[in-house]
Design an enzyme around this catalytic site. Structure first.
Site, PDB file in Angstrom:
ATOM      1  N   TYR A 156      33.342  46.773  49.548  1.00 27.30           N
ATOM      2  CA  TYR A 156      32.942  45.513  48.994  1.00 27.30           C
ATOM      3  C   TYR A 156      33.743  44.577  49.564  1.00 27.30           C
ATOM      4  O   TYR A 156      33.099  43.414  50.069  1.00 27.30           O
ATOM      5  CB  TYR A 156      32.993  45.445  47.511  1.00 27.30           C
ATOM      6  CG  TYR A 156      32.897  44.362  46.857  1.00 27.30           C
ATOM      7  CD1 TYR A 156      31.293  44.189  46.365  1.00 27.30           C
ATOM      8  CD2 TYR A 156      33.498  43.279  46.530  1.00 27.30           C
ATOM      9  CE1 TYR A 156      31.003  42.837  46.030  1.00 27.30           C
ATOM     10  CE2 TYR A 156      33.259  42.145  46.083  1.00 27.30           C
ATOM     11  CZ  TYR A 156      31.902  41.873  45.726  1.00 27.30           C
ATOM     12  OH  TYR A 156      31.586  40.584  45.347  1.00 27.30           O
ATOM     13  N   LYS A 160      32.749  41.270  51.988  1.00 28.90           N
ATOM     14  CA  LYS A 160      32.825  39.604  51.508  1.00 28.90           C
ATOM     15  C   LYS A 160      33.648  38.860  52.583  1.00 28.90           C
ATOM     16  O   LYS A 160      33.474  38.003  52.894  1.00 28.90           O
ATOM     17  CB  LYS A 160      33.338  39.542  50.188  1.00 28.90           C
ATOM     18  CG  LYS A 160      32.479  40.069  49.165  1.00 28.90           C
ATOM     19  CD  LYS A 160      31.072  39.389  49.297  1.00 28.90           C
ATOM     20  CE  LYS A 160      30.137  39.960  48.246  1.00 28.90           C
ATOM     21  NZ  LYS A 160      28.705  39.325  48.360  1.00 28.90           N
TER      22      LYS A 160
END
Length: 281
Positions: A156, A160
């Site tokens: 994750y 980002k």
């Protein structure tokens, strides 16, 4: 006049959580909304809720990892409301909390497909429309890890970081075109994604300190959604490349003060307790 009066906005991953809060906030400010999600039941419920409140809203089933779905989403917005002015790439997922080598390649690929390929597809389709008309606002959602590595959340967090770099490069490439390409980090948003965490066996205890962090700095989705309204409005005209971090220094200090006051007054804890689901990969 409302801030987004007469505008049409697409928000991906908007059947619940932060995405739905953004959609509702946009609608409250006069925008026509096209919500997009992969699951028909939740999408239909979200659209019905907005329509029942008198807002202009449509839904489109969309897997952002599929370019044909995303192109269909843009076409639905234009065919239904006549134009497309705002695009928010909100759809995102996480992998289980744990060491990178303990997570299956399939789970990593799902994160890449949604958080990276999905953002690319949304940006590609939106930018083609915006360039043709000489205006538009593209807002990509950031998250934890966009400014540096996050051990045990590598999939994750790294996605980002990619979104941030991608957005900044895109903004520079299309400076002066009348389009604002921006990114928004909403901070800790109290949704299922934050409070229902998958953890690899043996890593579950490492997640528990997040309960304290949420008490200090967690926000209901309606709070950061209001900032996205501001970003989508004329207030950010000619501010291409803008990066907004909702968890500012002032909010960090305010969060500490809020929790200190709760402790002094012995007020009950109002934020939800994280539920950890243990998985093997």
């Amino acid at each position: 006049m409302k801030l987004l009066e007469g505008k049409t906005a697409v928000i991906t991953g908007s059947s619940r959580g932060l995405g739905f809060a953004i959609a509702k906030a946009f609608a409250e400010q006069g925008a026509s909304i096209v919500l997009a999600a992969r699951t028909a039941d939740t999408l239909n419920s979200a659209v019905a809720e907005l329509k029942n409140q008198g807002y202009q809203a449509e839904g489109f089933i969309c897997d952002t990892a599929r370019i044909e779905d995303v192109e269909g989403l843009a076409q639905r917005a234009v065919s239904t409301f006549g134009h497309l002015d705002i695009w928010v790439n909100n759809a995102g997922i996480g992998a289980p909390y744990g060491s990178t080598m303990s997570i299956s390649p399939e789970r990593i690929k799902k994160v890449v497909d949604t958080n990276i390929i999905g953002v690319y597809h949304g940006s590609y389709v939106a930018m083609r429309q915006f360039l043709a008309q000489g205006s538009g606002k593209l807002i990509n959602l950031l998250g934890r890890g966009d400014s540096g590595p996050m051990p045990y959340q590598n999939a994750y967090a790294s996605s980002k970081a990619w979104v941030k770099n991608f957005t900044q490069a895109l903004a520079r490439e299309y400076a002066g075109t009348g389009i604002e390409v921006m990114a928004f980090n909403p901070g800790l948003v109290i949704t299922e994604m934050l409070t229902q965490v998958d953890a690899i066996v043996g890593f579950e205890k490492k997640v528990l300190p997040l309960n304290t962090v949420i008490r200090f700095w967690g926000n209901l989705p309606e709070v950061p959604a209001r900032k996205v309204v501001w970003m989508a409005s004329s207030a950010t005209d000619r501010r291409n490349g803008l990066i907004v971090n909702f968890l500012s220094f002032g909010r960090l200090i305010a969060g500490v003060g809020k929790e200190l006051w709760r402790w002094i007054t012995h007020a009950p804890i109002s934020t939800p307790i994280i539920k950890v689901r243990i998985t093997k990969s």
